[in-house]
Each structure stands twice: as structure tokens, then as C-alpha cells.
Design a protein around this motif. Structure first.
Motif, mmCIF file in Angstrom:
data_model
loop_
_atom_site.group_PDB
_atom_site.id
_atom_site.type_symbol
_atom_site.label_atom_id
_atom_site.label_comp_id
_atom_site.label_asym_id
_atom_site.label_seq_id
_atom_site.Cartn_x
_atom_site.Cartn_y
_atom_site.Cartn_z
ATOM 1 N N VAL A 12 36.937 41.840 40.769
ATOM 2 C CA VAL A 12 37.465 41.007 41.633
ATOM 3 C C VAL A 12 38.899 41.619 42.158
ATOM 4 C CG1 VAL A 12 38.980 38.723 41.741
ATOM 5 C CG2 VAL A 12 36.716 38.717 40.373
ATOM 6 N N SER A 13 39.690 42.128 41.183
ATOM 7 C CA SER A 13 40.686 42.803 41.892
ATOM 8 C C SER A 13 40.609 43.981 42.754
ATOM 9 C CB SER A 13 41.663 43.363 40.605
ATOM 10 O OG SER A 13 40.950 44.458 39.556
ATOM 11 N N ALA A 14 39.380 44.578 42.465
ATOM 12 C CA ALA A 14 39.244 45.837 43.617
ATOM 13 C C ALA A 14 38.805 45.259 45.061
ATOM 14 C CB ALA A 14 37.993 46.703 43.046
ATOM 15 N N ARG A 15 37.979 43.837 44.778
ATOM 16 C CA ARG A 15 37.600 43.471 46.021
ATOM 17 C C ARG A 15 38.750 42.621 46.822
ATOM 18 N NH1 ARG A 15 33.103 39.431 44.552
ATOM 19 N NH2 ARG A 15 34.009 39.472 42.495
ATOM 20 N N ALA B 3 50.066 35.254 35.501
ATOM 21 C CA ALA B 3 49.125 34.385 36.109
ATOM 22 C C ALA B 3 48.233 35.154 36.903
ATOM 23 C CB ALA B 3 49.593 33.016 36.923
ATOM 24 N N LEU B 4 48.251 35.809 37.703
ATOM 25 C CA LEU B 4 47.110 36.628 38.438
ATOM 26 C C LEU B 4 46.467 37.469 37.728
ATOM 27 C CD1 LEU B 4 49.433 37.467 41.851
ATOM 28 C CD2 LEU B 4 47.597 35.635 41.623
ATOM 29 N N GLU C 239 45.035 43.773 38.320
ATOM 30 C CA GLU C 239 44.993 44.561 37.046
ATOM 31 C C GLU C 239 46.443 44.494 36.471
ATOM 32 O OE1 GLU C 239 42.052 46.195 35.828
ATOM 33 O OE2 GLU C 239 41.157 44.981 37.879
ATOM 34 N N PRO C 240 46.288 44.465 34.996
ATOM 35 C CA PRO C 240 47.530 44.536 34.347
ATOM 36 C C PRO C 240 48.277 45.761 34.424
ATOM 37 C CG PRO C 240 45.659 44.389 32.826
ATOM 38 C CD PRO C 240 44.829 44.571 34.004
ATOM 39 N N THR C 241 49.499 45.696 34.192
ATOM 40 C CA THR C 241 50.395 46.936 34.695
ATOM 41 C C THR C 241 50.869 47.467 33.239
ATOM 42 O OG1 THR C 241 52.192 45.570 35.391
ATOM 43 C CG2 THR C 241 50.958 46.591 37.114
#
Length: 186
Positions: free
Chosen positions: A68-71, A175-176, A183-185
């Protein structure tokens, strides 16, 4: 006999791309169903390199569809159908969040607004933190007089504003991330 190269075919002496595009990529990115065009080379080693590069591009697009994060990062490149599908998937992920995180995203105007707000909060905190105490450092350098109690109060207030922007940015990011939209940082 010419050597066999995945994604390429030799016709006469010239090499051509010769690959069917996976249906997922055709639907998601609006790519052509087949790629059949000249590589403009007669060298089989060059044809193999070009074919591998093209297959790598296709693999990268598949990876983008799997996350999802890549899309989200390539949202503008997606077809209308894939955008609608992604929006529905995002909505489902947000619905599954705890109430406090859902509320933060809704208050920001949805995930896109939350992303913009997160970046704005983080940028504000960084700029404000860089300028902490700058007014009084300038007054010190110019030899201006000021009330030390007033300075202390203002520096505490500025520090609290920085901390508030950092906290708001982190809460939106959390939340995101919990919804797996970013993606987590570290």
C-alpha cells in the motif's frame, strides 16, 4: 542458432523486445498488453542486457503493487481503477485503527491531508527548533538589554511550541504507519 533471451526475440539479425505484460500491471498502470519493438541492436549480449533491464522494471512495478505504501507513492501513475481499489483498501485500514488514530486522520481531512499535515508539522518543528534563542542571541551580539526573566519565559514557550509540533507530526505519522499507509521510519 541464436541464444534464447527471456523477454527478447531475434528476427533476422535484429533483436526485439518480446514480452507479454502481466495483467495486473496492464490494469494498474495502463501499460500495453505486449511489448514488441526493436531493441535496435544486433548484438545478443546487448539484447540480453536490455531485456534484463526491462524485466527488472516490470518486477519493480509488481513490488509497487504489492505494498500500500508503495502504491501511495505512485498514486498519480495508477489507473483510475487501481486508484479506486487503493482508496477502498486505505479506507478499510483506517477503519480498523483505534479510535484516537482514526480521529487524527479524519481531523486532518483523510489520509492525504494527514500526510500533508504530518510533513508540515515536522517541518515547522525543525525550523522553529533551529531558531530557538536566536532573538536573544542577536540581542546579546548587539549589546541590547532585556529582562532575563522574560527571555527565560519566551525560550520555554518556544521550546513547548517545538515539542507540540513534533508531537503532532509523530502522532499523525504513527497513525499512518499503523494503517500501513507509510513505512515506519527509524
Amino acid at each position: 542458432m541464436e541464444k534464447s533471451i527471456e523477454g527478447a526475440r531475434c528476427i533476422g539479425a535484429t533483436w526485439y523486445y518480446w514480452k507479454r505484460t502481466p495483467d495486473r500491471l496492464v490494469k494498474a498502470f495502463g501499460l500495453p498488453e505486449f511489448r514488441r519493438e526493436s531493441m535496435k541492436t544486433k548484438d545478443p549480449d546487448e539484447a540480453a542486457r536490455l531485456a534484463r533491464a526491462y524485466l527488472t522494471e516490470l518486477d519493480e512495478l509488481v513490488r509497487k503493487l504489492d505494498s500500500v505504501s508503495a502504491r501511495v507513492r505512485v498514486y498519480g501513475d495508477l489507473s483510475d481503477r487501481e486508484r479506486t481499489r487503493l482508496d477502498a483498501e486505505i479506507a478499510g485500514r483506517v477503519t480498523a485503527l483505534p479510535a484516537d488514530q482514526k480521529q487524527k486522520i479524519r481531523k486532518a481531512g483523510g489520509v492525504w491531508g494527514a500526510g500533508r499535515e504530518m510533513v508540515a508539522q515536522e517541518a515547522s518543528a525543525a525550523f522553529m527548533e533551529a531558531g530557538l534563542g536566536a532573538d536573544y542571541a542577536l540581542k546579546d551580539a548587539m549589546g541590547e538589554e532585556y529582562d532575563p526573566d522574560e527571555r527565560e519565559l519566551e525560550e520555554v514557550q518556544e521550546g513547548a511550541r517545538v515539542a507540540l509540533h513534533q508531537k503532532k507530526g509523530k502522532a499523525l505519522g504513527d497513525a499512518l504507519t499503523a494503517a500501513k499507509i507509510i513505512e515506519p521510519t527509524a
